[in-house]
Write a protein that holds these residues in place. Structure first.
Motif, PDB file in Angstrom:
ATOM      1  N   ASP A   1       0.831  -1.196   0.000  1.00  0.00           N
ATOM      2  CA  ASP A   1       0.000   0.000   0.000  1.00  0.00           C
ATOM      3  C   ASP A   1       0.869   1.251   0.000  1.00  0.00           C
ATOM      4  O   ASP A   1       2.096   1.172  -0.149  1.00  0.00           O
ATOM      5  CB  ASP A   1      -0.966  -0.013   1.188  1.00  0.00           C
ATOM      6  CG  ASP A   1      -0.237  -0.005   2.533  1.00  0.00           C
ATOM      7  OD1 ASP A   1       0.983   0.285   2.571  1.00  0.00           O
ATOM      8  OD2 ASP A   1      -0.887  -0.296   3.560  1.00  0.00           O
ATOM      9  N   GLN A   2       0.230   2.413   0.173  1.00  0.00           N
ATOM     10  CA  GLN A   2       0.967   3.672   0.107  1.00  0.00           C
ATOM     11  C   GLN A   2       1.958   3.835   1.252  1.00  0.00           C
ATOM     12  O   GLN A   2       2.891   4.657   1.158  1.00  0.00           O
ATOM     13  CB  GLN A   2      -0.018   4.853   0.095  1.00  0.00           C
ATOM     14  CG  GLN A   2      -0.837   5.008   1.359  1.00  0.00           C
ATOM     15  CD  GLN A   2      -2.097   4.172   1.339  1.00  0.00           C
ATOM     16  OE1 GLN A   2      -2.229   3.263   0.509  1.00  0.00           O
ATOM     17  NE2 GLN A   2      -3.030   4.485   2.230  1.00  0.00           N
ATOM     18  N   ASN A   3       1.783   3.052   2.311  1.00  0.00           N
ATOM     19  CA  ASN A   3       2.727   3.098   3.430  1.00  0.00           C
ATOM     20  C   ASN A   3       3.775   1.992   3.352  1.00  0.00           C
ATOM     21  O   ASN A   3       4.456   1.712   4.335  1.00  0.00           O
ATOM     22  CB  ASN A   3       1.969   2.998   4.757  1.00  0.00           C
ATOM     23  CG  ASN A   3       1.007   4.148   4.969  1.00  0.00           C
ATOM     24  OD1 ASN A   3       1.350   5.308   4.701  1.00  0.00           O
ATOM     25  ND2 ASN A   3      -0.209   3.847   5.421  1.00  0.00           N
ATOM     26  N   ASN A   4       3.846   1.358   2.193  1.00  0.00           N
ATOM     27  CA  ASN A   4       4.807   0.286   1.941  1.00  0.00           C
ATOM     28  C   ASN A   4       4.555  -0.934   2.827  1.00  0.00           C
ATOM     29  O   ASN A   4       5.475  -1.690   3.138  1.00  0.00           O
ATOM     30  CB  ASN A   4       6.250   0.786   2.139  1.00  0.00           C
ATOM     31  CG  ASN A   4       7.250  -0.093   1.405  1.00  0.00           C
ATOM     32  OD1 ASN A   4       6.967  -0.638   0.342  1.00  0.00           O
ATOM     33  ND2 ASN A   4       8.427  -0.257   1.980  1.00  0.00           N
TER      34      ASN A   4
END
Length: 997
Positions: A735-738
């Motif tokens: 996701d966008q937070n890795n």
């Protein structure tokens, strides 16, 4: 030239249909027969009309030999009327048409009252020589007169069929070997239309036509009623309120009629129906059930625990056993069902008609998850199962021209037999869609997952903990203290924080749980042993009660699940009559077509009470004890007992772990952001408001690592995902937070089939011969080696690496097993599922190879680990190999006389493995060590059944016949392997995890 031209055009059209379309699962029947006069001579060019109710369905004229054919009739009950100038009109009512040919012959008389119509009720012949398939037909009229109110029970009235628990078994086959068709489209066997809407049920138990694929048991084909040219309707109410306590009530209603009419006939008609059913107990016991009355349950819920010393004990362990009552109706087992069907029938022209139909089904059913274990004391909290299903179906049917005899339009009009090579050509196109949503949940809490097991708001505080320091490396962070008793110097200091409960505010989600003592959210005393009671007379009522564990009052169903099933179908069917000889008896009835099916299956389940465990474990994982470089205050105190000397201790701030340590977790961070808690403050998880918590505050790893959620076709929070996700995305997507999302696509198996079938007669022998081609693609990844998650070295590579000599009996592709994980001492080999000893000699069992020792495979890469970020799934998995099967089928019927018939059939059928046997997702493999015993095998091949039957049927009276037959069935199943992990595992587990059927 004109007849030749017409034949050529029809022939080219048929070739186009064959090449461009293929097979479908359409249902159609034929009525044919002969008309003769008083002298036995054929009645040429007589009118033959087929009615359904008051509607004229189709009409033809007899040929010069007095014969007629009316093809392409939907299964149902018809009336056949014949007329000719100067002869009395005759009619046979109640002619039952299914998927075959029905003969209706007439003897016409002249010189009688021509103003009257002679009506005769059709009687199904005891010996049906044209019927090559075995089974039976139940008409709508018969269904309404039966006391049975479900499709499976009605089908079980056919010989060779049994029904138990709502499942159908045909000739000993498993229930999943039976397939269902609704108006020609394959559907699941659940949630079928109301019995009042069924025109006909055909049950095929043997001699199955080539057009039916993916079946090993039998076929249940259901045809629903259609619209009519006149308005009609009905209402029916059924109730058991006055005869028993089970509260059975059912309301049914239907309405049908024309929307548009032309020349007195409906060209656009409709039919709608609905039923509502309610039951207090959907599975009553014949002897009753023991339950604690609700009034007593409420008393125990108000005060559920007793304290013995410091241990809480359920009060019900000491209750008077006489409080338990024998009840006729299981309490809180209500079942509510709503069933609705609708159909539009449009007649576009004389030879084209369109049907659009749909069904809706809604079920709500409360149940006891573990029978009496749950319901004895906790039936007030019975959970609920729901299912909602939609179906839609579109069919276009087109007849190319008329039959070989001119269509009857005016009484007495004479036609001329065309004598075409190909006649009665028709095709149908059907598309269908089915959607089913089902789930299980707590009756009150529904999808409010964080309220499952919620007791209330617990407030805590974290106080500095001053302890003795025994590790000299940390003396510098402490204070030097002189022990007054020993005179020795000791080091004491602030080494961490101590959590302490400071307050409790009861919640409103689960009133009974709030009354329990000394328990946190999700940690409830919900089970206990019944050893102290149920002795004496009660012991005979509940078998060995002291070995049973019963749920306490107030227990919450710790499961939430939802499932979604979508099915897309497309069927195209073509049939025609081919005349190869000089007479009309040389007819070949040909069928061919194509069927395509795409399934999309999704599932999500959660164990909600365990969410609180994860929150407590992960809520403060970011705080790594103390940060000795950050002093936030001082405390003056005496750390030693009976010592009045006070020392000044520095108090340190909680330390934050390195971000890389928390790479796959995020609740500690998301919760602080949502509730405004500082990063260096302790998070009081049991004080959080459950209504403000959500699954997206966690990572997929946090929830799956403890088996709190499981899913496919949904994400780990329960949101629907598309079919564009690939198998490898599970290992790579972030996701966008890795954070890894553990994305899992829905299961999307694909099936298609094609068939060709010919039905003809040869010297009074009726033959139906066909071939079916079926292809199944599981459309997923499977293990390259069904007995190993990781690649194992071959003998050739192994001996090349160690420089040893490969035994003469060992082939290059044998896989190597050794005595030690990294050792070179070979104990055996394997190829597929065959095992060999250390010199390559075959053995009967892996027990002879491992001799009770640990199983160790020689891996190509000993560092392989599916849970590591660098794991390459392509080294362990490959695409499923689609299975293509060509299946011959032949059935014959030979009339020995008018009262005896010989029949036989030979079928080869296959059926794809059931979904439960093959549903293994990347998540199952990821936690391979945890649940290897429960992993299904998506690499199973379709089951093959070879079916033989030879029989003889003899009429013994006008109303009875006897059938004698010899039946043989051979099932060829592939070994159903469950995956075997190749890390330390006893050989006994290997043997237990594959089974041959």
């Amino acid at each position: 030239m004109k007849p030749f031209y017409m034949r050529k055009r029809v022939f080219l059209a048929v070739l186009f249909l064959m090449s461009g379309w293929g097979l479908a699962i359409a249902q159609s029947g034929v009525i044919e027969g002969n008309l003769v006069d008083d002298l036995g001579d054929p009645v040429s060019f007589a009118n033959v009309a087929v009615y359904q109710g008051t509607d004229l369905i189709r009409g033809v004229q007899t040929d010069i030999d007095g014969k007629y054919i009316i093809p392409n009739l939907d299964p149902g009950t018809y009336d056949v009327e014949v007329s000719f100038v100067g002869m009395q009109t005759k009619r046979q009512n109640g002619v039952i048409v299914s998927g075959g040919i029905v003969r209706v012959d007439f003897d016409m008389r002249s010189g009688v009252d021509l103003q009257t119509i002679e009506v005769v009720d059709y009687k199904v012949p005891l010996i049906q020589t044209d019927k090559t398939a075995s089974g039976g037909i139940v008409t709508g009229e018969q269904i309404l007169n039966l006391p049975i109110k479900n499709i499976q029970g009605i089908a079980a009235t056919t010989a060779g069929v049994s029904s138990q628990g709502g499942e159908i078994n045909i000739k000993g086959n498993r229930a999943d070997g039976t397939i269902y068709f609704l108006n020609g489209v394959r559907v699941s066997g659940r949630d079928l239309p109301p019995e009042s809407e069924i025109e006909q049920i055909e049950v095929i138990t043997g001699g199955i036509s080539a057009k039916y694929g993916d079946v090993t048991g039998g076929v249940i084909s259901i045809t629903t009623k259609r619209a009519s040219s006149n308005f009609s309707g009905g209402i029916e109410l059924e109730s058991s309120e006055l005869t028993d306590p089970y509260g059975y009530n059912q309301f049914r209603g239907n309405l049908a009629g024309p929307l548009l009419k032309k020349d007195g006939r409906s060209i656009l008609g409709f039919r709608v129906s609905g039923s509502y059913q309610s039951r207090l107990d959907d599975n009553p016991s014949a002897v009753g059930v023991y339950r604690l009355p609700e009034s007593e349950i409420r008393k125990f819920e108000a005060n559920p625990d007793s304290i013995i010393g410091v241990t809480p004990v359920p009060r019900v362990e000491y209750m008077d056993p006489n409080l338990v009552q024998l009840m006729t109706v299981r309490p809180n087992e209500q079942d509510l069902q709503l069933n609705f069907t609708g159909m539009l029938n449009a007649k576009i022209g004389e030879n084209v008609d369109i049907d659009v139909s749909g069904t809706y089904f809604d079920l709500k059913n409360r149940f006891s998850p573990n029978g009496s274990r749950w319901a004895l004391l906790n039936h007030t909290n019975n959970p609920e199962f729901t299912r909602r299903r939609y179906r839609g179906n579109f069919r276009l049917r087109h007849r190319l021209g008329t039959s070989s005899y001119k269509t009857a339009t005016t009484e007495g009009e004479e036609g001329e037999a065309k004598g075409a090579l190909i006649e009665n050509v028709s095709y149908s196109i059907q598309v269908g869609y089915e959607n089913s949503l089902s789930g299980r949940e707590d009756y009150r809490l529904k999808d409010r997952l964080f309220e499952y097991g919620y007791i209330g708001k617990f407030t805590n505080e974290w106080t500095p903990d001053i302890v003795q320091i025994t590790d000299s490396a940390f003396f510098g962070s402490g204070v030097q203290v002189i022990n007054q008793n020993t005179g020795e110097i000791e080091f004491w200091g602030h080494q961490g924080y101590r959590q302490g409960l400071t307050g409790y505010e009861p919640g409103s989600s689960n009133p009974a749980l709030t009354n329990q003592n000394n328990y946190l959210n999700g940690e409830i005393l919900d089970q206990f042993s019944l050893y102290p009671w149920f002795n004496g007379a009660r012991e005979s009522d509940i078998s060995r009660p002291w070995f049973n564990i019963f749920n306490n009052v107030g227990s919450v169903y710790n499961r939430f699940s939802k499932n979604r099933f979508d099915r897309y179908t497309a069927n195209i069917n073509t049939n025609m009559d081919l005349f190869l000889g000089k007479t009309r008896d040389s007819r070949h009835s040909l069928e061919f077509g194509f069927n395509y099916e795409q399934r999309i299956q999704r599932s999500f389940r959660a164990s909600p009470q365990r969410l609180w465990d994860v929150m407590r474990l992960q809520g403060n994982v970011n705080l790594n004890f103390i940060d000795t470089n950050t002093v936030i205050g001082y405390e003056l105190l005496s750390p030693l007992p009976n010592d009045t000397t006070r020392y000044l201790f520095p108090i340190y701030a909680p330390g934050i772990v390195d971000a890389s340590v928390a790479s796959n977790i995020q609740f500690w961070q998301k919760a602080r952001e949502r509730f405004g808690v500082g990063m260096q403050e302790y998070l009081d998880t049991d004080a959080l408001d459950p209504s403000k918590l959500s699954l997206d505050m966690f990572t997929a790893s946090e929830l799956t690592d403890r088996n709190i959620v499981g899913y496919y076709g949904y994400d780990y929070t329960g949101r629907l995902v598309g079919t564009d996700i690939g198998f490898n995305d599970f290992f790579t997507q972030r996701d966008q937070n890795n954070k890894r999302t553990f994305a899992i696509a829905p299961f999307t198996p694909i099936y298609w089939s094609a068939y060709f079938q010919d039905k003809f007669s040869f010297d009074d022998v009726i033959v139906q011969a066909g071939v079916s081609i079926e292809r199944f693609d599981a459309n997923t990844k499977v293990l390259k080696d069904q007995m190993s998650l990781y690649a194992i070295q071959t003998a050739r590579d192994f001996y090349a690496q160690i420089g040893g000599e490969q035994p003469a009996g060992v082939e290059d592709d044998y896989l190597v097993y050794v005595s030690k994980e990294d050792g070179t001492n070979v104990v055996g080999f394997r190829k597929g599922t065959s095992w060999f000893n250390e010199v390559g000699q075959p053995v009967n069992s892996p027990t002879e190879v491992f001799k009770g020792n640990i199983v160790r495979a020689k891996l190509r890469n000993p560092e392989s680990n599916i849970q590591f970020d660098d794991f390459n799934p392509d080294e362990s998995f490959e695409d499923y190999t689609p299975q293509l099967n060509i299946l011959p089928r032949i059935s014959i019927s030979f009339p020995i006389s008018d009262e005896a018939n010989f029949f036989a059939h030979y079928d080869v059928r296959v059926q794809r493995p059931s979904f439960n046997q093959t549903a293994a997702s990347p998540l199952n493999y990821y936690y391979f060590l945890r649940n290897a015993n429960n992993i299904a095998n998506p690499n199973l091949k379709p089951q093959t059944t070879v079916d033989y039957e030879v029989g003889f049927k003899q009429k013994i009276s006008n109303s009875a016949a006897i059938t004698l037959s010899a039946y043989y069935k051979e099932q060829r199943n592939m070994i159903q392997l469950r995956t075997i992990k190749n890390l330390p595992l006893s050989e006994n587990n290997i043997v237990s995890q594959y089974t041959t059927y």
